[in-house]
Design an enzyme around this catalytic site. Structure first.
Site, short mmCIF file in Angstrom:
data_model
loop_
_atom_site.label_atom_id
_atom_site.label_comp_id
_atom_site.label_asym_id
_atom_site.label_seq_id
_atom_site.Cartn_x
_atom_site.Cartn_y
_atom_site.Cartn_z
N TYR A 142 0.83 -1.21 0.00
CA TYR A 142 0.00 0.00 0.00
C TYR A 142 0.86 1.26 0.00
CZ TYR A 142 -4.62 -2.02 0.89
OH TYR A 142 -5.82 -2.67 0.78
N LYS A 191 3.24 -15.35 3.23
CA LYS A 191 3.47 -16.14 2.01
C LYS A 191 4.98 -16.38 1.94
CE LYS A 191 2.02 -18.04 -1.85
NZ LYS A 191 1.15 -19.22 -1.87
N ASP A 223 -2.80 -18.39 1.37
CA ASP A 223 -3.78 -19.15 0.58
C ASP A 223 -4.47 -20.19 1.45
OD1 ASP A 223 -1.31 -20.42 0.76
OD2 ASP A 223 -1.32 -21.20 -1.29
N ASP A 247 -6.26 -6.87 4.35
CA ASP A 247 -7.39 -6.26 3.64
C ASP A 247 -8.30 -7.35 3.10
OD1 ASP A 247 -8.92 -4.25 2.26
OD2 ASP A 247 -7.91 -4.88 0.41
N ASP A 251 -12.17 -8.97 4.83
CA ASP A 251 -13.46 -9.01 4.13
C ASP A 251 -14.04 -10.41 4.18
OD1 ASP A 251 -13.24 -6.31 3.38
OD2 ASP A 251 -14.01 -6.71 1.35
C1 IPM Z 1 -10.37 -1.18 3.84
C2 IPM Z 1 -10.60 -0.64 2.46
C3 IPM Z 1 -9.44 0.27 2.11
C4 IPM Z 1 -8.18 -0.56 2.12
C5 IPM Z 1 -9.60 1.01 0.78
C6 IPM Z 1 -10.87 1.81 0.75
C7 IPM Z 1 -8.41 1.87 0.49
O1 IPM Z 1 -10.76 -1.68 1.55
O2 IPM Z 1 -10.32 -0.37 4.79
O3 IPM Z 1 -10.25 -2.38 3.98
O4 IPM Z 1 -7.87 -1.22 1.13
O5 IPM Z 1 -7.50 -0.54 3.14
MG MG Z 2 -10.81 -3.61 2.47
#
Ligand code: IPM
Ligand code: MG
Length: 356
Positions: A142, A191, A223, A247, A251
């Protein structure tokens, strides 16, 4: 206590969900005799529209001067054509690094009453889902060099992933300390079979582990971790990993609990000032329609009370109110189930507030 909270309402559903979280904080202040003052700090697409940049200096200064920051969500299709250095998301990254928030904590916990929303097989869900993802937040790809160039007439893009030892060490300590207060198990995800950064990660995490003999450390490739998370999430307690893996895995972790709309997050650095936000995005498709689920943001406000303000009883009151509201059957669209009472963002907020 008096606390000064910087508020970033953001884009899309951001203003709606933050409005409900603030109303909940006000209910807490009244009940427990605190006073919270709010300072608006524009960030994201709305800031690009108003002043041509996603994180105006003044907004960062307000956040740095606050006791903590509450954020809705930023971004939307309107700003998709912006160059990468001027996208709403860039504002969020600048804020994270400007506030030196190197640890992002995202709990993945399934509310029993919402087990019907869990997409996993019932026998897997029955073993329970209760873990946290500790994500390194201001390093890795990032924040490495990003470049797009033309080489021999073809476009070529490069993103560099780099980690320094101290960046791994400080977030590892947070993970181990968290595990000590939980079930005593850290799963470090990397990884290391391919990446140098991961081999460094693994070595440093193992070194830190030696300082926490009461915590069990397991190393896992990313993975495999993605697969284990849907095969048997009950094996996880604290998952610690680098920025990009975190990240993606956070999710996944949120979705298996039922709804991404329910999950809060905290981002902290060395001090107690943090950034608290739901982990979902700005959902432009339902913005302004009173359909968004404010629970992720309300639970983020609870995390702020607990971790930045040391107000455990107050945080408990908010979390209990959320649990009771769900138990009473109230549901936003994203978590609606048979027999549920479908409510909008405002009504969900009001139902939670009256249970504080
Ligand atoms: C998160 C989001 C952010 C990230 C984006 C919006 C930049 O996906 O907070 O997880 O990738 O960190
Ligand atoms: Mg995210």
């Amino acid at each position: 206590m008096n606390k000064n909270i910087a508020v970033i309402r953001g884009d899309g559903i951001g203003p709606e969900i933050v409005g409900e979280a603030i109303a909940v904080l006000d209910a807490v202040a009244e009940k427990f005799g605190h006073s919270f003052t709010y300072t608006e700090a524009p960030m994201g697409g709305n800031a690009i529209d108003a002043c041509g940049m996603p994180l105006p200096d003044e907004s960062l200064a307000k956040c740095l001067a606050s006791d903590s920051v509450l954020l809705g969500a930023v971004g939307g299709p309107k700003w998709d054509s912006q160059p990468s250095h001027n996208r709403p998301e860039r504002g969020l990254l600048q804020l994270r690094s400007g506030m030196e928030l190197f640890t992002n904590v995202r709990p993945a916990r399934m509310f029993d009453v919402l087990s019907a929303a869990c997409p996993l097989r019932a026998d897997i869900a029955a073993k329970g889902i209760d873990f946290v993802v500790v994500r390194e937040l201001i390093g890795g790809v990032y924040f490495g060099e990003h470049r797009t160039e033309t080489v021999d007439g073809r476009q070529k893009a490069t993103d560099i992933m780099a980690y320094a030892e101290h960046e791994v060490r400080r977030v590892a300590h947070v993970a181990f300390q968290m595990a000590q207060k939980r079930r005593g198990r850290v799963t470090s995800v990397d990884k290391a079979n391919v990446l140098d950064t991961s081999r460094l990660w693994r070595r440093v995490v193992s070194e830190v582990a030696a300082e926490y003999p009461d915590v069990e450390l397991i190393h896992m490739y990313v993975d495999n971790a993605a697969m284990q998370m849907v095969r048997d999430p009950s094996q996880f307690d604290v998952v610690v990993t680098e920025n990009l893996f975190g990240d993606i895995l956070s999710d996944e972790a949120s979705q298996i609990t039922g709804s991404i709309g329910m999950i809060p997050s905290s981002s902290l650095g060395e001090g107690t000032r943090g950034l608290y936000e739901p982990i979902h995005g700005s959902a432009p498709d339902i913005a302004g329609q009173d359909k968004a689920n404010p629970i992720g943001t309300i639970l983020a406000a609870a995390m702020m009370l607990r971790y930045s303000f040391d107000m455990a009883a107050e945080a408990d009151a908010v979390e209990r109110a959320v649990g009771e509201t769900l138990k009473a059957g109230y549901r936003c669209g994203d978590i609606m189930d048979e027999g549920g009472i479908l409510v909008g963002c405002r009504e969900m907020g009001a139902q939670i507030r009256r249970r504080i």
